[in-house]
Enzyme design. Structure first.
Site, PDB file in Angstrom:
ATOM      1  N   LEU A 156      37.093  29.049  61.063  1.00  0.00           N
ATOM      2  CA  LEU A 156      38.438  27.804  62.028  1.00  0.00           C
ATOM      3  C   LEU A 156      39.243  26.539  60.902  1.00  0.00           C
ATOM      4  O   LEU A 156      39.143  25.569  60.214  1.00  0.00           O
ATOM      5  CB  LEU A 156      38.112  26.968  63.106  1.00  0.00           C
ATOM      6  CG  LEU A 156      38.975  26.149  64.105  1.00  0.00           C
ATOM      7  CD1 LEU A 156      39.745  27.826  64.559  1.00  0.00           C
ATOM      8  CD2 LEU A 156      38.319  24.894  65.275  1.00  0.00           C
ATOM      9  N   GLY A 157      39.620  27.155  59.622  1.00  0.00           N
ATOM     10  CA  GLY A 157      40.273  27.069  58.680  1.00  0.00           C
ATOM     11  C   GLY A 157      42.302  26.651  59.315  1.00  0.00           C
ATOM     12  O   GLY A 157      42.273  26.465  60.422  1.00  0.00           O
ATOM     13  N   ARG A 158      43.108  26.962  58.149  1.00  0.00           N
ATOM     14  CA  ARG A 158      44.121  26.772  58.467  1.00  0.00           C
ATOM     15  C   ARG A 158      44.921  28.126  59.145  1.00  0.00           C
ATOM     16  O   ARG A 158      45.480  28.166  60.206  1.00  0.00           O
ATOM     17  CB  ARG A 158      44.961  27.096  57.254  1.00  0.00           C
ATOM     18  CG  ARG A 158      45.185  25.963  56.569  1.00  0.00           C
ATOM     19  CD  ARG A 158      45.913  25.757  55.272  1.00  0.00           C
ATOM     20  NE  ARG A 158      46.015  24.489  54.350  1.00  0.00           N
ATOM     21  CZ  ARG A 158      45.098  23.948  53.725  1.00  0.00           C
ATOM     22  NH1 ARG A 158      44.092  24.873  52.916  1.00  0.00           N
ATOM     23  NH2 ARG A 158      45.376  23.882  52.615  1.00  0.00           N
ATOM     24  N   ILE A 159      44.097  29.162  58.749  1.00  0.00           N
ATOM     25  CA  ILE A 159      44.479  30.523  58.986  1.00  0.00           C
ATOM     26  C   ILE A 159      43.539  30.489  60.539  1.00  0.00           C
ATOM     27  O   ILE A 159      44.387  31.410  61.627  1.00  0.00           O
ATOM     28  CB  ILE A 159      44.067  31.314  58.116  1.00  0.00           C
ATOM     29  CG1 ILE A 159      45.266  31.702  57.375  1.00  0.00           C
ATOM     30  CG2 ILE A 159      44.291  32.805  59.004  1.00  0.00           C
ATOM     31  CD1 ILE A 159      45.375  32.291  55.721  1.00  0.00           C
ATOM     32  N   ARG A 179      31.075  25.947  58.614  1.00  0.00           N
ATOM     33  CA  ARG A 179      29.850  25.027  58.207  1.00  0.00           C
ATOM     34  C   ARG A 179      29.619  24.434  59.376  1.00  0.00           C
ATOM     35  O   ARG A 179      28.676  24.130  58.820  1.00  0.00           O
ATOM     36  CB  ARG A 179      29.658  25.389  56.483  1.00  0.00           C
ATOM     37  CG  ARG A 179      28.236  25.802  56.158  1.00  0.00           C
ATOM     38  CD  ARG A 179      29.609  26.204  54.953  1.00  0.00           C
ATOM     39  NE  ARG A 179      30.436  25.854  54.354  1.00  0.00           N
ATOM     40  CZ  ARG A 179      30.780  25.412  53.245  1.00  0.00           C
ATOM     41  NH1 ARG A 179      30.272  25.623  51.797  1.00  0.00           N
ATOM     42  NH2 ARG A 179      32.235  25.668  52.819  1.00  0.00           N
ATOM     43  N   ILE A 234      40.709  39.969  59.305  1.00  0.00           N
ATOM     44  CA  ILE A 234      41.854  39.440  58.087  1.00  0.00           C
ATOM     45  C   ILE A 234      41.231  39.015  56.785  1.00  0.00           C
ATOM     46  O   ILE A 234      42.414  38.126  56.040  1.00  0.00           O
ATOM     47  CB  ILE A 234      43.286  39.108  59.102  1.00  0.00           C
ATOM     48  CG1 ILE A 234      42.640  37.884  59.762  1.00  0.00           C
ATOM     49  CG2 ILE A 234      43.601  40.127  59.792  1.00  0.00           C
ATOM     50  CD1 ILE A 234      42.789  36.421  58.652  1.00  0.00           C
ATOM     51  N   ARG A 236      37.924  38.375  53.971  1.00  0.00           N
ATOM     52  CA  ARG A 236      37.971  39.675  53.034  1.00  0.00           C
ATOM     53  C   ARG A 236      36.872  40.826  53.610  1.00  0.00           C
ATOM     54  O   ARG A 236      35.778  40.051  54.511  1.00  0.00           O
ATOM     55  CB  ARG A 236      37.165  38.701  52.176  1.00  0.00           C
ATOM     56  CG  ARG A 236      38.282  37.503  51.016  1.00  0.00           C
ATOM     57  CD  ARG A 236      39.547  38.775  50.243  1.00  0.00           C
ATOM     58  NE  ARG A 236      39.927  37.489  49.068  1.00  0.00           N
ATOM     59  CZ  ARG A 236      41.532  37.755  49.839  1.00  0.00           C
ATOM     60  NH1 ARG A 236      41.208  37.904  50.639  1.00  0.00           N
ATOM     61  NH2 ARG A 236      41.783  36.425  49.387  1.00  0.00           N
ATOM     62  N   ASP A 260      42.280  44.536  58.128  1.00  0.00           N
ATOM     63  CA  ASP A 260      42.906  44.828  57.003  1.00  0.00           C
ATOM     64  C   ASP A 260      42.340  44.922  55.571  1.00  0.00           C
ATOM     65  O   ASP A 260      43.080  44.715  54.503  1.00  0.00           O
ATOM     66  CB  ASP A 260      43.958  42.747  56.732  1.00  0.00           C
ATOM     67  CG  ASP A 260      44.974  43.018  56.529  1.00  0.00           C
ATOM     68  OD1 ASP A 260      45.451  43.861  56.765  1.00  0.00           O
ATOM     69  OD2 ASP A 260      45.303  42.620  56.131  1.00  0.00           O
ATOM     70  N   GLU A 265      38.385  47.267  48.198  1.00  0.00           N
ATOM     71  CA  GLU A 265      39.923  47.853  48.479  1.00  0.00           C
ATOM     72  C   GLU A 265      39.921  48.256  47.015  1.00  0.00           C
ATOM     73  O   GLU A 265      40.036  48.302  45.629  1.00  0.00           O
ATOM     74  CB  GLU A 265      40.916  46.689  49.057  1.00  0.00           C
ATOM     75  CG  GLU A 265      40.384  46.183  49.957  1.00  0.00           C
ATOM     76  CD  GLU A 265      41.146  45.286  50.511  1.00  0.00           C
ATOM     77  OE1 GLU A 265      42.320  43.571  48.959  1.00  0.00           O
ATOM     78  OE2 GLU A 265      40.713  44.053  51.145  1.00  0.00           O
ATOM     79  N   HIS A 283      45.296  46.433  53.500  1.00  0.00           N
ATOM     80  CA  HIS A 283      45.634  44.561  53.310  1.00  0.00           C
ATOM     81  C   HIS A 283      47.189  44.243  53.135  1.00  0.00           C
ATOM     82  O   HIS A 283      47.229  43.627  52.057  1.00  0.00           O
ATOM     83  CB  HIS A 283      44.924  44.383  51.591  1.00  0.00           C
ATOM     84  CG  HIS A 283      44.413  42.968  51.546  1.00  0.00           C
ATOM     85  ND1 HIS A 283      43.538  42.382  50.450  1.00  0.00           N
ATOM     86  CD2 HIS A 283      45.239  41.485  51.777  1.00  0.00           C
ATOM     87  CE1 HIS A 283      42.982  41.216  50.781  1.00  0.00           C
ATOM     88  NE2 HIS A 283      44.140  40.799  51.523  1.00  0.00           N
TER      89      HIS A 283
HETATM   90  C1  8YV Z   1      46.770  38.953  48.640  1.00  0.00           C
HETATM   91  C2  8YV Z   1      45.737  37.314  50.510  1.00  0.00           C
HETATM   92  O1  8YV Z   1      46.785  40.258  49.568  1.00  0.00           O
HETATM   93  O2  8YV Z   1      46.210  35.308  49.866  1.00  0.00           O
HETATM   94  C3  8YV Z   1      45.046  36.244  49.830  1.00  0.00           C
HETATM   95  O3  8YV Z   1      44.242  35.606  49.867  1.00  0.00           O
HETATM   96  O4  8YV Z   1      44.623  38.050  50.601  1.00  0.00           O
HETATM   97  C4  8YV Z   1      46.779  37.923  50.531  1.00  0.00           C
HETATM   98  O5  8YV Z   1      47.976  37.043  50.799  1.00  0.00           O
HETATM   99  C5  8YV Z   1      46.754  38.873  47.595  1.00  0.00           C
HETATM  100  O6  8YV Z   1      46.635  37.332  47.738  1.00  0.00           O
HETATM  101  C6  8YV Z   1      48.100  39.403  47.032  1.00  0.00           C
HETATM  102  O7  8YV Z   1      49.257  37.576  45.962  1.00  0.00           O
END
Ligand code: 8YV
Length: 321
Positions: A156-159, A179, A234, A236, A260, A265, A283
């Site tokens: 639960l950070g910014r995103i 954590r 969304i 990693r 995503d 990748e 992604h």
């Molecule tokens: C981009 C990301 O794919 O910001 C990130 O951590 O995974 C994505 O916004 C990546 O950084 C490409 O520049």
């Protein structure tokens, strides 16, 4: 007039073309070659490099940092910096910056879109129409509602917070695991990823990547979501045990997944691509024109700031002066 020696930057990975052009117009830019050519390249250029600009792929490891004696900063055009060895950077006094905030809303929008697509089967429904099956086979099968569900946010950070805020508009009950518990959070805290998964219908992964979160969403956590449960990622690919995820999706141990991000990748396992209960995106979490421009501008500001003041605008780690 003799041309002035410009500050040299090293690009690691393929930056988007507009940003690469802007960098080349202003600075002396070099691109790190892959594989075998690297040693010869470093022997010739290592001493001139003051800043690395990267998009996180293929990453900046301890070996590369140690090979650049005049490196002062690593400027990452992205918020996640899990592919940068921050400990090695600290050891060498090298600063690291990223692009927080400017992509938060876009990535959260992606998470919501992906969640709706996954639960409502919109990808599969689109394929159904295109294949002429609507007229041939009749109505599309019923899917799942998002509104009113229990949703767990891992990280639960910014995103993660922006995702939770959007889910509230869908009347979802939000729980989270971090954590550390957030003192004034309006959401229910779960003490572990397992506890979180056991208590929700949908688990949304928004935790940072890196060694601390590797396979945090383990086979056991995924199994705890159950045959009616969904996983959305969304963040990693490394945060989820991808093989276990595929096994559960294929055997009916999990209802579906919206992804995503992936472990390796841009390679997505064929077994995953063959499944119809998954939505797979390449992604694109932050990949809108406006947000990518904002990220590039913040990257340029970090670079400019380092060359003029020796400091970074959005540091993850400040450079040693
Ligand atoms: C981009 C990301 O794919 O910001 C990130 O951590 O995974 C994505 O916004 C990546 O950084 C490409 O520049």
């Amino acid at each position: 007039m003799t041309p002035q020696k410009r500050d040299e930057i090293l690009q690691v990975g393929a930056l988007e073309s507009t940003l690469a052009t802007e960098l080349a117009a202003k600075y002396e830019t070099l691109s790190l070659p892959d594989g075998g050519d690297r040693a010869a390249f470093l022997a010739e250029h290592a001493a001139t490099v003051r800043v690395i600009v990267t998009n996180g792929r293929p990453g900046v490891d301890a070996k590369l940092i140690a090979a650049l004696p005049n490196l002062g900063a690593i400027v990452n055009n992205g918020v996640g910096y899990d592919s940068i060895d921050v400990e090695a950077a600290r050891k060498h006094g090298v600063g690291v910056s990223n692009t927080p905030d400017v992509l938060t809303d876009t990535v959260a929008d992606t998470a919501l879109g992906l969640t709706l697509m996954t639960l409502r089967g919109f990808g599969s429904a689109d394929r159904y129409v295109r294949a002429g099956r609507w007229a041939r086979d009749g109505a599309f099968p019923y899917t799942r509602d998002l509104n009113g569900l229990q949703v767990g946010v891992l990280g639960l950070g910014r995103i993660g917070s922006a995702i939770a805020k959007r889910l509230l508009a869908f009347d979802c009950a939000i729980a989270y695991h971090n954590r550390h518990e957030i003192a004034d959070s309006p959401y229910r805290y779960a003490a572990s990823p397992l506890e979180l998964a056991e208590s929700v219908d949908v688990l949304v992964v928004a935790a940072a990547g890196g060694p601390h979160t590797e396979k945090l969403v383990s086979a056991e956590v995924l199994a705890a979501l159950g045959p009616e449960g969904y996983l959305i990622n969304i963040a990693r690919g490394s945060v989820v045990d991808q093989d276990a995820l595929i096994d559960l999706l294929a055997s009916g141990g999990l209802a579906g997944a919206g992804l995503d991000v992936f472990v390796d990748e841009p390679n997505v396992p064929a077994r995953l691509r063959e499944l119809d209960n998954v939505v797979l995106l390449p992604h694109v979490g932050s990949a809108t024109a406006r947000t990518r421009r904002a990220m590039a501008l913040l990257t340029l500001r970090n670079l400019e700031s380092y060359f003029t003041s020796g400091d970074l605008v959005t540091p993850v780690l400040r450079p040693r002066k």
